[in-house]
Every structure is written in C-alpha cells, then in structure tokens.
Design a protein around this motif. Structure first.
Motif, PDB file in Angstrom:
ATOM      1  N   GLY A 158      10.903  -5.289  15.992  1.00  0.00           N
ATOM      2  CA  GLY A 158      11.424  -4.226  14.228  1.00  0.00           C
ATOM      3  C   GLY A 158      12.852  -4.898  15.309  1.00  0.00           C
ATOM      4  O   GLY A 158      13.579  -5.100  14.138  1.00  0.00           O
ATOM      5  N   ARG A 159      13.653  -4.997  16.221  1.00  0.00           N
ATOM      6  CA  ARG A 159      14.406  -4.965  16.809  1.00  0.00           C
ATOM      7  C   ARG A 159      15.471  -6.693  16.330  1.00  0.00           C
ATOM      8  O   ARG A 159      16.339  -7.348  15.840  1.00  0.00           O
ATOM      9  CB  ARG A 159      15.176  -5.202  18.416  1.00  0.00           C
ATOM     10  CG  ARG A 159      14.942  -3.788  18.788  1.00  0.00           C
ATOM     11  CD  ARG A 159      15.592  -3.494  20.126  1.00  0.00           C
ATOM     12  NE  ARG A 159      16.472  -3.615  20.870  1.00  0.00           N
ATOM     13  CZ  ARG A 159      17.283  -3.603  20.799  1.00  0.00           C
ATOM     14  NH1 ARG A 159      17.412  -2.315  20.511  1.00  0.00           N
ATOM     15  NH2 ARG A 159      18.438  -4.068  21.623  1.00  0.00           N
ATOM     16  N   ASP A 165       4.322 -10.682  15.076  1.00  0.00           N
ATOM     17  CA  ASP A 165       4.628  -9.253  14.769  1.00  0.00           C
ATOM     18  C   ASP A 165       3.285  -8.308  15.227  1.00  0.00           C
ATOM     19  O   ASP A 165       3.193  -7.374  14.847  1.00  0.00           O
ATOM     20  CB  ASP A 165       4.720  -8.487  13.129  1.00  0.00           C
ATOM     21  CG  ASP A 165       4.059  -9.169  12.135  1.00  0.00           C
ATOM     22  OD1 ASP A 165       2.609  -9.593  12.838  1.00  0.00           O
ATOM     23  OD2 ASP A 165       4.313  -9.140  10.925  1.00  0.00           O
ATOM     24  N   HIS A 181      16.759  -8.908   8.239  1.00  0.00           N
ATOM     25  CA  HIS A 181      18.429  -9.460   7.689  1.00  0.00           C
ATOM     26  C   HIS A 181      18.618 -10.598   8.733  1.00  0.00           C
ATOM     27  O   HIS A 181      18.892 -11.875   9.151  1.00  0.00           O
ATOM     28  CB  HIS A 181      18.856  -8.909   7.917  1.00  0.00           C
ATOM     29  CG  HIS A 181      19.624  -8.024   6.448  1.00  0.00           C
ATOM     30  ND1 HIS A 181      20.428  -8.991   5.289  1.00  0.00           N
ATOM     31  CD2 HIS A 181      18.636  -7.696   5.461  1.00  0.00           C
ATOM     32  CE1 HIS A 181      20.409  -8.397   4.038  1.00  0.00           C
ATOM     33  NE2 HIS A 181      18.828  -7.273   4.450  1.00  0.00           N
ATOM     34  N   GLY A 235      15.211  -7.403  12.144  1.00  0.00           N
ATOM     35  CA  GLY A 235      15.803  -6.324  11.707  1.00  0.00           C
ATOM     36  C   GLY A 235      15.511  -5.819  10.580  1.00  0.00           C
ATOM     37  O   GLY A 235      14.335  -5.700   9.690  1.00  0.00           O
ATOM     38  N   ARG A 236      16.532  -5.029   9.482  1.00  0.00           N
ATOM     39  CA  ARG A 236      15.920  -4.368   8.256  1.00  0.00           C
ATOM     40  C   ARG A 236      15.853  -5.218   7.810  1.00  0.00           C
ATOM     41  O   ARG A 236      17.146  -5.587   7.294  1.00  0.00           O
ATOM     42  CB  ARG A 236      17.719  -3.612   9.095  1.00  0.00           C
ATOM     43  CG  ARG A 236      17.589  -1.719   8.848  1.00  0.00           C
ATOM     44  CD  ARG A 236      18.458  -1.255   8.243  1.00  0.00           C
ATOM     45  NE  ARG A 236      18.275   0.308   9.820  1.00  0.00           N
ATOM     46  CZ  ARG A 236      18.602   1.142   9.543  1.00  0.00           C
ATOM     47  NH1 ARG A 236      19.593   1.778   8.486  1.00  0.00           N
ATOM     48  NH2 ARG A 236      18.770   2.400  10.859  1.00  0.00           N
ATOM     49  N   GLN A 237      15.374  -5.279   6.682  1.00  0.00           N
ATOM     50  CA  GLN A 237      15.137  -5.737   5.415  1.00  0.00           C
ATOM     51  C   GLN A 237      14.990  -7.270   5.792  1.00  0.00           C
ATOM     52  O   GLN A 237      15.013  -8.281   4.994  1.00  0.00           O
ATOM     53  CB  GLN A 237      16.027  -5.826   4.272  1.00  0.00           C
ATOM     54  CG  GLN A 237      15.633  -4.195   3.754  1.00  0.00           C
ATOM     55  CD  GLN A 237      16.904  -4.162   2.642  1.00  0.00           C
ATOM     56  OE1 GLN A 237      17.404  -4.697   2.589  1.00  0.00           O
ATOM     57  NE2 GLN A 237      17.178  -3.053   1.513  1.00  0.00           N
TER      58      GLN A 237
END
Length: 86
Positions: free
Chosen positions: A47-48, A83, A55, A51-53
C-alpha cells in the motif's frame, strides 16, 4: 550521456518508502516491446508503494520511463508492482 541503470534507479526510489527494505526484490523480464521490471515487497509495504489511488505508483512509472534511453530502437520500460493477490 551515460546509460541509466533502471534497476538501480527503481531500488533507489522505492527503498525510502518501505518499512521492510530488506524484503525488496526486483526482477527483469524482456518482452517483445518492453523491458519489464517486477517489484516485490513485503505484503504490508504494498500500500505504501502504490499510494492512494495509485498516485505513488504512477509517479514511479513516470520517472522510470523518463530515465530510459531515447534511442529509436530502445524498448519501453514497464514497472509492475506485485500486490500478492495472485
């Protein structure tokens, strides 16, 4: 101008984002039209890295693609982030 080592560039960009940098592995596959780099990290770091959406992943792909050689016969660079869903 010197040739950029894409794998080293990816490692230098990704490592500061990770909580577990020792788990980082990068593998390369040469396809027909692409040099494909697959980034594997610890599951809790995915997730890091994305990134969000998406980005962060999009920014990483932009930088890596911009660093490739611009020779007319040079293949494009594809950056994939594993992932752990497959």
């Amino acid at each position: 101008m010197t040739e950029t080592n894409i794998e080293t560039l990816i490692r230098d960009l990704v490592t500061p984002l990770l909580k577990h940098p020792a788990a980082l592995t990068i593998s390369q596959e040469d396809g027909g039209r692409y040099h494909q780099y697959i980034v594997n990290v610890a599951q809790e770091d995915v997730g890091r890295l994305i990134g969000r959406q998406g980005h962060v992943a999009a920014a990483l792909r932009t930088v890596v693609e911009g660093a490739r050689s611009r020779r007319s016969n040079s293949k494009k660079v594809r950056l994939l982030i594993n992932d752990h869903r497959h």
